[in-house]
Structures are given as C-alpha cells and as structure tokens.
Design a protein around this motif. Sequence first.
Motif, short mmCIF file in Angstrom:
data_model
loop_
_atom_site.label_atom_id
_atom_site.label_comp_id
_atom_site.label_asym_id
_atom_site.label_seq_id
_atom_site.Cartn_x
_atom_site.Cartn_y
_atom_site.Cartn_z
N PRO A 174 0.83 -1.20 0.00
CA PRO A 174 0.00 0.00 0.00
C PRO A 174 0.87 1.26 0.00
CG PRO A 174 -0.88 -1.61 1.53
CD PRO A 174 0.44 -2.15 1.06
N ASP A 175 0.43 2.25 -0.75
CA ASP A 175 1.10 3.55 -0.90
C ASP A 175 2.23 3.54 -1.91
OD1 ASP A 175 -0.58 4.86 0.98
OD2 ASP A 175 0.65 4.10 2.63
N GLN A 176 2.63 2.37 -2.41
CA GLN A 176 3.61 2.36 -3.49
C GLN A 176 2.98 2.92 -4.76
OE1 GLN A 176 5.11 -1.75 -3.82
NE2 GLN A 176 7.17 -0.95 -3.38
N TRP A 177 3.76 3.71 -5.48
CA TRP A 177 3.28 4.25 -6.75
C TRP A 177 3.59 3.25 -7.87
CZ3 TRP A 177 0.67 8.82 -7.94
CH2 TRP A 177 0.39 9.64 -6.82
N VAL A 178 2.62 3.05 -8.74
CA VAL A 178 2.76 2.08 -9.82
C VAL A 178 2.26 2.67 -11.12
CG1 VAL A 178 2.54 0.07 -8.29
CG2 VAL A 178 0.49 1.05 -9.36
N THR A 179 2.76 2.12 -12.21
CA THR A 179 2.19 2.36 -13.53
C THR A 179 1.53 1.06 -13.97
OG1 THR A 179 4.25 1.75 -14.64
CG2 THR A 179 3.92 4.09 -14.12
N ALA A 180 0.36 1.17 -14.51
CA ALA A 180 -0.38 -0.03 -14.93
C ALA A 180 -1.04 0.23 -16.27
CB ALA A 180 -1.42 -0.41 -13.88
N SER A 181 -1.08 -0.78 -17.09
CA SER A 181 -1.78 -0.71 -18.37
C SER A 181 -2.48 -2.03 -18.61
CB SER A 181 -0.79 -0.41 -19.51
OG SER A 181 0.17 -1.45 -19.62
N GLY A 182 -3.62 -1.95 -19.29
CA GLY A 182 -4.38 -3.16 -19.55
C GLY A 182 -5.75 -2.83 -20.09
N ALA A 183 -6.68 -3.76 -19.88
CA ALA A 183 -8.03 -3.62 -20.42
C ALA A 183 -9.05 -3.71 -19.30
CB ALA A 183 -8.29 -4.70 -21.47
N ILE A 184 -10.17 -3.04 -19.51
CA ILE A 184 -11.29 -3.11 -18.57
C ILE A 184 -12.19 -4.26 -18.97
CG2 ILE A 184 -13.33 -1.92 -17.71
CD1 ILE A 184 -10.81 -0.71 -16.64
N VAL A 185 -12.46 -5.15 -18.01
CA VAL A 185 -13.28 -6.33 -18.30
C VAL A 185 -14.32 -6.49 -17.19
CG1 VAL A 185 -11.39 -7.48 -19.50
CG2 VAL A 185 -11.73 -7.89 -17.05
N PRO A 186 -15.38 -7.27 -17.45
CA PRO A 186 -16.34 -7.56 -16.37
C PRO A 186 -15.65 -8.28 -15.21
CG PRO A 186 -17.26 -8.13 -18.51
CD PRO A 186 -15.82 -7.83 -18.74
N ASN A 187 -16.17 -8.05 -14.03
CA ASN A 187 -15.62 -8.70 -12.83
C ASN A 187 -15.56 -10.21 -13.05
OD1 ASN A 187 -15.23 -9.82 -10.23
ND2 ASN A 187 -16.15 -8.01 -9.29
N PRO A 188 -14.34 -10.80 -12.98
CA PRO A 188 -14.20 -12.23 -13.29
C PRO A 188 -14.62 -13.17 -12.16
CG PRO A 188 -12.08 -11.32 -12.73
CD PRO A 188 -13.04 -10.18 -12.73
N GLY A 189 -15.25 -12.66 -11.15
CA GLY A 189 -15.68 -13.51 -10.04
C GLY A 189 -15.14 -13.07 -8.70
N SER A 190 -14.49 -11.94 -8.67
CA SER A 190 -14.00 -11.40 -7.41
C SER A 190 -15.17 -10.99 -6.52
CB SER A 190 -13.10 -10.18 -7.68
OG SER A 190 -12.90 -9.42 -6.52
N SER A 191 -14.94 -11.00 -5.22
CA SER A 191 -15.98 -10.56 -4.29
C SER A 191 -16.07 -9.04 -4.20
CB SER A 191 -15.72 -11.14 -2.89
OG SER A 191 -14.43 -10.76 -2.41
N SER A 192 -15.25 -8.36 -4.98
CA SER A 192 -15.33 -6.91 -5.04
C SER A 192 -16.67 -6.47 -5.60
CB SER A 192 -14.21 -6.35 -5.93
OG SER A 192 -14.41 -4.97 -6.19
N ALA A 193 -17.18 -5.36 -5.08
CA ALA A 193 -18.47 -4.85 -5.54
C ALA A 193 -18.36 -4.15 -6.89
CB ALA A 193 -19.04 -3.88 -4.50
#
Length: 267
Positions: free
Chosen positions: A226-245
């Motif tokens: 947590p609090d580390q800075w990152v660069t990320a790239s990718g695609a937006i997809v439907p939730n693959p089954g995570s319990s995230s809302a």
Amino acid sequence: MLRRLIARWQGIVLALIGIVATVWLALTDQLSLYIHPGTSWFAIVMALIGAVLVIAAFALTPLEDDHQVASDASQPGPAVHLHEHDPTAPRSVGSGTIRAALAAAIIVGASLALLVLPPATLTSAAAAQRSINSETSTLDQDATALVGGDTSSFTVKDWAVLLGQSPDADFFAGRSIDLVGFVSSSPDDPDNVFYVTRFVVTHCAIDAQPVGVPVYLPGWAERFEPDQWVTASGAIVPNPGSSSAEPLLLTPDEISVTDQPEQPYVY
C-alpha cells in the motif's frame, strides 16, 4: 515576566510560523501538496499581508509593566500598587507557569511540524477513511465530455469517472488504459483487488477525495505494498468472479513500481 511575554506573544509567534511555512512551501514548489495550485497566489499574498501585520504588532504593541493597579471598590481612596513580590498581591500558584509551558510546547511543536518535518501527500489510509470513488458523481467533470476524447491524456480521475458513469463493458472494449497512481487495498476483496488511486483536490488537501481504478491481480500484496506508486496498463473487463463490488475491473498487461510524480494530486 518571561511567562507573561510567552502568553502575550504566542498567537503572534504561531502566526509568524504559519507565514514562514507558507512562503517556504511556495519557494520550494511544495505548496500544492496542501492547496490547489490555482489558489496558491492567494495564499502567498495573504501570507505577505500577514507578515506586515505581525511586524506591526511587534512594533506598535507596548510591553505591559510587570505590576497591576488595584483599588478597593467599596471605599474611596488612592489606588494601591500591587507588585508580584508583594505578599498581599493575588497570585495563581503554578497555573501561569503551566500555561507558559504549554504555550512554549505549542510553538515548538508547530515549528517542527511546519518547518522541520518534510511535507507528505495523503496516503492509502486517508483513501480508506474517505472511501474511494464515493464522490465521483459530485466531481466537476462531465463524463460525456470524456467520450471520444484523447485517452492518452486521461488520468485516474477520468477513468474513474467513466467507470462510474458507464458500467457497460462494451464501452471499454478495445480500449487500452494507462494509469499512474498509488496502491490502495480493496475493502471488499483485499487478496485479489487493489486500486490505482489518486486524490482529487478542489480547494485544499482537507477536501481531497480519493478516486481509483480497481485492478484485478490475485496475490498482488506479494508484489506491491500500500502507498507504493505504480504504472499499470491493460483492459477493462467484467468482474471475473472477485468478491469486489466493482462490476468492471482492470486486468493489467503490465504493471510496475514507479516514483511518485512531482504533482501527486489531480484537479
């Protein structure tokens, strides 16, 4: 005498510390860590005006004599001068010393906090307290204006607004997303999901609201903190089954640790 001077001047000294801190932060290009860059000039002007008033206060306020004049209200007669060493003078045993010590501690503490400790940005702890993306609907940002825009210049704020307004995965199909932000754990699925997060500042750090794009990366905590800075790239997809809302998540093609940008907030 010393404690009276401290009690009298503590407000002025604290104001002077704030003025010096404001000017110092402006000269070191760090004032934007606390207030919106668009209002920095106002803070600097007010600090300079405050400096003039403080100097005037020091120059024009007379020092009070170390004695007081008392008279018996029930009987007419000449005023009686009661000195601190006069045994008949009313005294507050210990209370004045305690107040003076507290005032000195406040002044020293404020000096350390404002001038010695390095300025720091808001963290993932603040993001968790203020709830990521809870205020995207109130941001001064029209989502429709982003549609068809140049996504290469989009910030975390822009993508978070679009995700909040357009939960349809088809809208994001074929779009490559590039993000820079700090890591914040998902409250719903901390093992598999984290947010690439930034704070949106409207006026100052007090009203800063966290926004973020959820990233689906099982076991992410083994690679990032947590609090580390990152660069990320990718695609937006439907939730693959995570319990995230979150209905849509970023699946990263590339993600790596990076340095905090010179301007960590977005506006």
